[in-house]
Write an enzyme that holds these catalytic residues in place. Structure first.
Site, short mmCIF file in Angstrom:
data_model
loop_
_atom_site.label_atom_id
_atom_site.label_comp_id
_atom_site.label_asym_id
_atom_site.label_seq_id
_atom_site.Cartn_x
_atom_site.Cartn_y
_atom_site.Cartn_z
N GLY A 142 0.83 -1.20 0.00
CA GLY A 142 0.00 0.00 0.00
C GLY A 142 0.86 1.25 0.00
O GLY A 142 1.86 1.30 0.69
N ARG A 164 1.12 -5.04 -6.02
CA ARG A 164 1.19 -6.28 -5.26
C ARG A 164 1.43 -7.39 -6.27
O ARG A 164 0.76 -7.46 -7.29
CB ARG A 164 -0.10 -6.50 -4.49
CG ARG A 164 -0.40 -5.35 -3.51
CD ARG A 164 -1.52 -5.70 -2.57
NE ARG A 164 -2.11 -4.50 -1.96
CZ ARG A 164 -1.73 -3.98 -0.80
NH1 ARG A 164 -0.75 -4.51 -0.12
NH2 ARG A 164 -2.32 -2.91 -0.31
N ASP A 192 4.89 -4.80 6.03
CA ASP A 192 5.45 -6.10 6.43
C ASP A 192 5.45 -7.14 5.30
O ASP A 192 6.34 -8.00 5.27
CB ASP A 192 4.78 -6.63 7.71
CG ASP A 192 3.27 -6.66 7.63
OD1 ASP A 192 2.73 -6.36 6.55
OD2 ASP A 192 2.64 -6.98 8.65
N THR A 239 4.16 2.91 5.46
CA THR A 239 2.76 2.50 5.55
C THR A 239 2.04 3.46 6.49
O THR A 239 2.64 3.92 7.48
CB THR A 239 2.61 1.04 6.07
OG1 THR A 239 1.25 0.83 6.48
CG2 THR A 239 3.49 0.74 7.26
N ASP A 271 -0.25 2.68 8.44
CA ASP A 271 -0.80 1.96 9.60
C ASP A 271 0.03 2.06 10.87
O ASP A 271 -0.46 1.77 11.95
CB ASP A 271 -0.98 0.47 9.25
CG ASP A 271 -1.81 0.27 8.00
OD1 ASP A 271 -2.60 1.17 7.67
OD2 ASP A 271 -1.67 -0.78 7.34
N ASP A 303 2.26 0.09 11.91
CA ASP A 303 2.21 -1.23 12.56
C ASP A 303 3.52 -2.01 12.41
O ASP A 303 3.52 -3.23 12.41
CB ASP A 303 1.05 -2.06 11.96
CG ASP A 303 1.17 -2.23 10.46
OD1 ASP A 303 2.02 -1.56 9.83
OD2 ASP A 303 0.41 -3.05 9.90
N ARG A 359 -5.59 -1.08 9.02
CA ARG A 359 -5.53 -2.56 8.98
C ARG A 359 -5.85 -3.15 10.35
O ARG A 359 -6.82 -2.80 10.94
CB ARG A 359 -4.17 -3.02 8.47
CG ARG A 359 -3.97 -2.84 6.98
CD ARG A 359 -4.41 -4.13 6.24
NE ARG A 359 -4.00 -4.07 4.85
CZ ARG A 359 -2.93 -4.67 4.39
NH1 ARG A 359 -2.16 -5.38 5.18
NH2 ARG A 359 -2.65 -4.59 3.11
P1 ATP Z 1 0.77 -2.53 3.44
O1 ATP Z 1 0.94 -2.93 4.87
O2 ATP Z 1 0.69 -1.06 3.27
O3 ATP Z 1 -0.33 -3.24 2.73
P2 ATP Z 1 2.71 -4.44 2.53
O4 ATP Z 1 4.13 -4.28 2.15
O5 ATP Z 1 2.43 -5.25 3.77
O6 ATP Z 1 2.12 -2.98 2.66
P3 ATP Z 1 1.68 -6.56 0.85
O7 ATP Z 1 0.71 -6.52 -0.28
O8 ATP Z 1 1.35 -7.45 1.99
O9 ATP Z 1 1.88 -5.06 1.30
O10 ATP Z 1 3.10 -7.01 0.27
C1 ATP Z 1 3.68 -6.37 -0.85
C2 ATP Z 1 4.30 -7.39 -1.77
O11 ATP Z 1 5.37 -8.08 -1.07
C3 ATP Z 1 3.39 -8.52 -2.23
O12 ATP Z 1 2.58 -8.13 -3.31
C4 ATP Z 1 4.42 -9.58 -2.66
O13 ATP Z 1 4.93 -9.32 -3.94
C5 ATP Z 1 5.50 -9.38 -1.60
N1 ATP Z 1 5.33 -10.40 -0.56
C6 ATP Z 1 4.45 -10.37 0.47
N2 ATP Z 1 4.51 -11.52 1.18
C7 ATP Z 1 5.45 -12.29 0.60
C8 ATP Z 1 5.99 -13.59 0.83
N3 ATP Z 1 5.56 -14.34 1.84
N4 ATP Z 1 6.96 -14.05 0.00
C9 ATP Z 1 7.40 -13.28 -1.02
N5 ATP Z 1 6.93 -12.07 -1.32
C10 ATP Z 1 5.98 -11.57 -0.53
#
Ligand code: ATP
Length: 328
Positions: free
Chosen positions: A16, A77, A108, A131, A133, A135, A177
């Site tokens: 995000g 994503r 994360d 982010t 959030d 968090d 979240r």
């Molecule tokens: P936000 O908290 O703002 O949503 P985020 O970084 O947690 O941000 P995610 O969509 O959970 O957002 O993760 C971003 C990208 O990281 C995913 O689209 C994916 O490409 C990669 N990713 C997440 N989890 C994994 C995993 N277990 N293994 C490999 N890549 C991952």
């Protein structure tokens, strides 16, 4: 400082988006330039990394972006990056481009991907917490949180004007979240009569008691701030149950939504993003990897990505108490 072993870094934004990501990109690019490290911007997060969708960035490529919301590199994503085949493709692109280190700006999920990628292929990675959030463990604040909080506060202030004029009860849902930082702080800052967050066990009876208590003290309109991750019930269900209990109430629901992710970053977010973008490059030059750059007690610190993902920041229980006491 001895000469850096890192020669070419890639920077990406993923997950995000949040206000201040551009200021972080700018800081990474300009710090790298200052220390004569080449820098590539990778478009659309890990999806772009797998495609080699990138551009070389210099100090002038990041002009006039410190004040802009969103991310010039775009965010995405990618499910494919979660597969070993996808990550192998990403590694092949890094080899092709000569990228030996990555700065990943995100949450994360982004850090989980970076950790796996680093452990599989030995590419150095440093995370920068971006982010709204707030968090992420290992930093007092994440990039974008302060801006989102102020956006939520300003929106709730406006809702309060109309709530007061019509003697209405407003349930306002804010983002975050599974975390209640935006809800707790925006609720406290706007004088909400109750704040429902996932970190605290709430009950519908307590909410009803709050209405009865505040009505007795002469309140004719009320704001209840609800975190999107609240476990008791959805915001609409809470409003419906309240209407059943108090049919005389004129109740409205307002879900603030994605407006909280946009807008020009606040001063605090620009400064934080600049410090963390700078810190990430310095960390790489010092040989750090698989860590996240954060600010704790006003100091730059590096936390293992594993801890940043697995541990969590506690909600300040005193803030919860203050919000309750002041809501009489
Ligand atoms: P936000 O908290 O703002 O949503 P985020 O970084 O947690 O941000 P995610 O969509 O959970 O957002 O993760 C971003 C990208 O990281 C995913 O689209 C994916 O490409 C990669 N990713 C997440 N989890 C994994 C995993 N277990 N293994 C490999 N890549 C991952």
């Amino acid at each position: 400082m001895t000469e850096s072993q890192v020669k070419k870094i890639g920077v990406l934004t993923s997950g995000g988006d949040s206000p201040g990501m551009n200021a972080a990109i700018r800081a990474v690019v300009r710090t790298a330039h200052y220390y004569q490290i080449e820098c590539f911007g990778i478009r659309e997060g890990y999806a772009g990394l797998m495609e080699g969708n990138c551009l070389k960035l210099g100090p002038r490529s990041v002009k006039h972006i410190i004040n802009q919301g969103g991310t010039i590199l775009k965010s995405a994503r990618s499910l494919e990056f979660k597969t070993p085949e996808g990550r192998k493709r990403a590694y092949e692109q890094c080899q092709k481009l000569g990228i030996d280190a990555l700065v990943v700006i995100g949450g994360d999920g982004t850090f989980t991907g970076a950790k796996i990628f680093c452990e599989e292929f030995g590419i150095k990675v440093i995370g920068v917490p971006g982010t709204i959030d707030n968090d992420i463990f290992g930093t007092d604040f994440t990039i974008g949180y302060d801006t989102a909080l102020n956006t939520a506060m300003q929106a709730i202030d406006k809702i309060r004007d109309t709530a007061t004029s019509h003697n209405r009860v407003f349930f306002v849902e804010v983002m975050g979240r599974d975390a209640g930082f935006i809800a707790l702080n925006s609720g406290l800052a706007t004088g909400a009569i109750d704040i429902l967050i996932p970190e605290k066990k709430d009950s519908i009876d307590e909410l009803f008691e709050t209405f009865i208590r505040t009505e007795k003290t002469g309140k004719s309109s009320s704001i209840i701030v609800v975190a999107e991750g609240e476990k008791l019930a959805s915001t609409y269900e809470l409003a419906q149950k309240t209407k059943e209990k108090f049919p005389e109430f004129d109740i409205r629901v307002s879900i603030l939504g994605h407006m909280q992710r946009g807008g020009a970053p606040s001063c605090a977010d620009r400064v934080l993003a600049s410090r963390l973008g700078y810190g990430a490059v310095i960390g790489l030059m010092e040989g750090k990897t698989n860590v996240m750059a954060g600010i704790q007690s006003n100091q730059l610190v590096f936390t293992p990505i594993e801890d940043a993902i697995k541990k969590s920041n506690e909600i300040d229980s005193e803030l919860v108490k203050i919000a309750e006491i002041l809501a009489i």
